[in-house]
Design a protein around this motif. Structure first.
Motif, mmCIF file in Angstrom:
data_model
loop_
_atom_site.group_PDB
_atom_site.id
_atom_site.type_symbol
_atom_site.label_atom_id
_atom_site.label_comp_id
_atom_site.label_asym_id
_atom_site.label_seq_id
_atom_site.Cartn_x
_atom_site.Cartn_y
_atom_site.Cartn_z
ATOM 1 N N GLU A 38 37.675 -15.082 46.781
ATOM 2 C CA GLU A 38 37.147 -15.337 48.123
ATOM 3 C C GLU A 38 37.721 -16.632 48.706
ATOM 4 O OE1 GLU A 38 32.782 -15.850 50.229
ATOM 5 O OE2 GLU A 38 32.907 -14.742 48.354
ATOM 6 N N LEU A 39 37.752 -17.684 47.900
ATOM 7 C CA LEU A 39 38.282 -18.966 48.374
ATOM 8 C C LEU A 39 39.789 -18.908 48.599
ATOM 9 C CD1 LEU A 39 36.162 -21.365 46.135
ATOM 10 C CD2 LEU A 39 36.046 -21.209 48.632
ATOM 11 N N MET A 40 40.508 -18.199 47.722
ATOM 12 C CA MET A 40 41.967 -18.064 47.902
ATOM 13 C C MET A 40 42.280 -17.322 49.196
ATOM 14 S SD MET A 40 43.780 -19.533 45.541
ATOM 15 C CE MET A 40 45.344 -18.703 45.496
ATOM 16 N N THR A 41 41.541 -16.238 49.443
ATOM 17 C CA THR A 41 41.733 -15.482 50.681
ATOM 18 C C THR A 41 41.448 -16.361 51.886
ATOM 19 O OG1 THR A 41 41.130 -13.424 49.579
ATOM 20 C CG2 THR A 41 40.993 -13.439 51.968
ATOM 21 N N LEU A 42 40.366 -17.105 51.826
ATOM 22 C CA LEU A 42 39.998 -17.983 52.934
ATOM 23 C C LEU A 42 41.040 -19.078 53.129
ATOM 24 C CD1 LEU A 42 37.990 -18.722 55.107
ATOM 25 C CD2 LEU A 42 36.678 -19.970 53.413
ATOM 26 N N LYS A 43 41.548 -19.625 52.021
ATOM 27 C CA LYS A 43 42.561 -20.678 52.120
ATOM 28 C C LYS A 43 43.807 -20.155 52.838
ATOM 29 C CE LYS A 43 45.390 -23.743 49.319
ATOM 30 N NZ LYS A 43 45.817 -24.094 47.975
ATOM 31 N N VAL A 44 44.223 -18.945 52.484
ATOM 32 C CA VAL A 44 45.409 -18.353 53.105
ATOM 33 C C VAL A 44 45.161 -18.034 54.576
ATOM 34 C CG1 VAL A 44 46.893 -16.302 53.072
ATOM 35 C CG2 VAL A 44 46.299 -17.451 50.938
ATOM 36 N N GLN A 45 43.969 -17.545 54.880
ATOM 37 C CA GLN A 45 43.679 -17.110 56.248
ATOM 38 C C GLN A 45 42.981 -18.173 57.088
ATOM 39 O OE1 GLN A 45 41.335 -13.593 55.706
ATOM 40 N NE2 GLN A 45 43.090 -12.351 55.099
ATOM 41 N N VAL A 56 37.481 -26.166 51.537
ATOM 42 C CA VAL A 56 37.859 -24.954 50.802
ATOM 43 C C VAL A 56 38.747 -25.324 49.618
ATOM 44 C CG1 VAL A 56 39.117 -22.772 50.947
ATOM 45 C CG2 VAL A 56 37.559 -23.435 52.790
ATOM 46 N N ALA A 57 39.713 -26.217 49.846
ATOM 47 C CA ALA A 57 40.611 -26.656 48.774
ATOM 48 C C ALA A 57 39.817 -27.350 47.663
ATOM 49 C CB ALA A 57 41.688 -27.578 49.323
ATOM 50 N N ALA A 58 38.832 -28.158 48.028
ATOM 51 C CA ALA A 58 38.011 -28.853 47.032
ATOM 52 C C ALA A 58 37.187 -27.859 46.204
ATOM 53 C CB ALA A 58 37.093 -29.869 47.711
ATOM 54 N N HIS A 59 36.605 -26.865 46.875
ATOM 55 C CA HIS A 59 35.840 -25.844 46.150
ATOM 56 C C HIS A 59 36.750 -25.032 45.233
ATOM 57 C CE1 HIS A 59 31.993 -26.599 47.952
ATOM 58 N NE2 HIS A 59 32.453 -26.419 49.177
ATOM 59 N N LEU A 60 37.937 -24.738 45.703
ATOM 60 C CA LEU A 60 38.898 -23.991 44.894
ATOM 61 C C LEU A 60 39.302 -24.788 43.659
ATOM 62 C CD1 LEU A 60 40.372 -21.319 44.803
ATOM 63 C CD2 LEU A 60 42.189 -22.325 46.181
ATOM 64 N N LYS A 61 39.478 -26.083 43.827
ATOM 65 C CA LYS A 61 39.814 -26.952 42.696
ATOM 66 C C LYS A 61 38.672 -26.959 41.680
ATOM 67 C CE LYS A 61 41.292 -31.677 41.693
ATOM 68 N NZ LYS A 61 41.574 -33.004 42.242
ATOM 69 N N GLU A 62 37.431 -27.009 42.165
ATOM 70 C CA GLU A 62 36.254 -26.973 41.300
ATOM 71 C C GLU A 62 36.192 -25.661 40.516
ATOM 72 O OE1 GLU A 62 31.370 -27.013 41.762
ATOM 73 O OE2 GLU A 62 32.621 -26.958 43.549
ATOM 74 N N VAL A 63 36.470 -24.549 41.188
ATOM 75 C CA VAL A 63 36.438 -23.233 40.541
ATOM 76 C C VAL A 63 37.531 -23.142 39.474
ATOM 77 C CG1 VAL A 63 36.826 -20.766 40.931
ATOM 78 C CG2 VAL A 63 35.313 -22.045 42.449
#
Length: 195
Positions: free
Chosen positions: A42-49, A65-72
């Motif tokens: 979900e976060l990767m899709t959001l980051k791209v879009q 979004v990048a921070a949450h993705l890093k946490e995940v």
């Protein structure tokens, strides 16, 4: 516009509910892994879009979004370590079952319900693994002993005659490793009374 924010907030909240911050609290690694993979997608899709959808998010920025993705991604690394430990424990518990003699173990505990179990044929591997486990679980203690499979159960004999509450914790750790064996404490570990 706030609907997209609420959806992302709800997704992150659901992920955190399934995935405890402390890896020793993870009950079901498979369920935790599935939830982590889902939020990552979900976060990767959001980051791209995000360039096209940024106006739908009032409370989240590309940096959020990048921070949450890093946490995940950091959590996924922890999950891989937990899975590796459980695979290793499962392998060694199977060796306990087939071994004619007792094997050394170390139980790293914090309180009555958190810990890690380390079983190997060599004492030095047990000690090294327990030290690493103790570093991972701050404020913990290490209990050593031997374990063997007898009478259809994994019987743990503690050097320091540790008693309950370790039996439920040991059973939890054995179950979490995916091993279908009952746990028992050696007779001298169950009672302070002389035999």
């Amino acid at each position: 516009m706030a609907r997209a924010d609420e959806k992302l907030k709800a997704s992150l909240k659901a992920w955190r509910k399934i995935c405890p911050e402390d890896p020793t609290d993870i009950e079901d690694v498979g369920k935790t892994q599935a939830a982590t993979d889902k939020i990552e997608r979900e976060l990767m899709t959001l980051k791209v879009q995000f360039r096209r959808k940024a106006d739908e998010y009032e409370e989240f920025s590309a940096d959020d979004v990048a921070a949450h993705l890093k946490e995940v991604k950091a959590y996924q690394k922890v999950l891989r370590e937990v899975q590796s430990e459980q695979t290793e424990l499962k392998k060694w518990l199977a060796k306990v079952r087939s071994s004619p003699s007792a094997l050394p173990f170390a139980l790293v505990v914090k309180g009555n319900d958190k810990g890690s179990l380390h079983v190997f044929k060599q004492e030095n591997r047990v000690d090294r693994s327990a030290r690493e486990g103790k570093q991972d679980i701050t404020g913990s203690k290490v209990h050593n002993g031997t374990c063997e499979y007898t009478g259809g159960k994994l019987v743990f004999d503690f050097e320091d005659n540790a008693r309950a509450p370790w039996k439920p914790l040991l059973q939890k750790l054995v179950n979490r490793a995916g091993v279908n064996m009952k746990v028992a404490l050696a007779r001298n570990s169950e009672s302070d009374e002389p035999s």
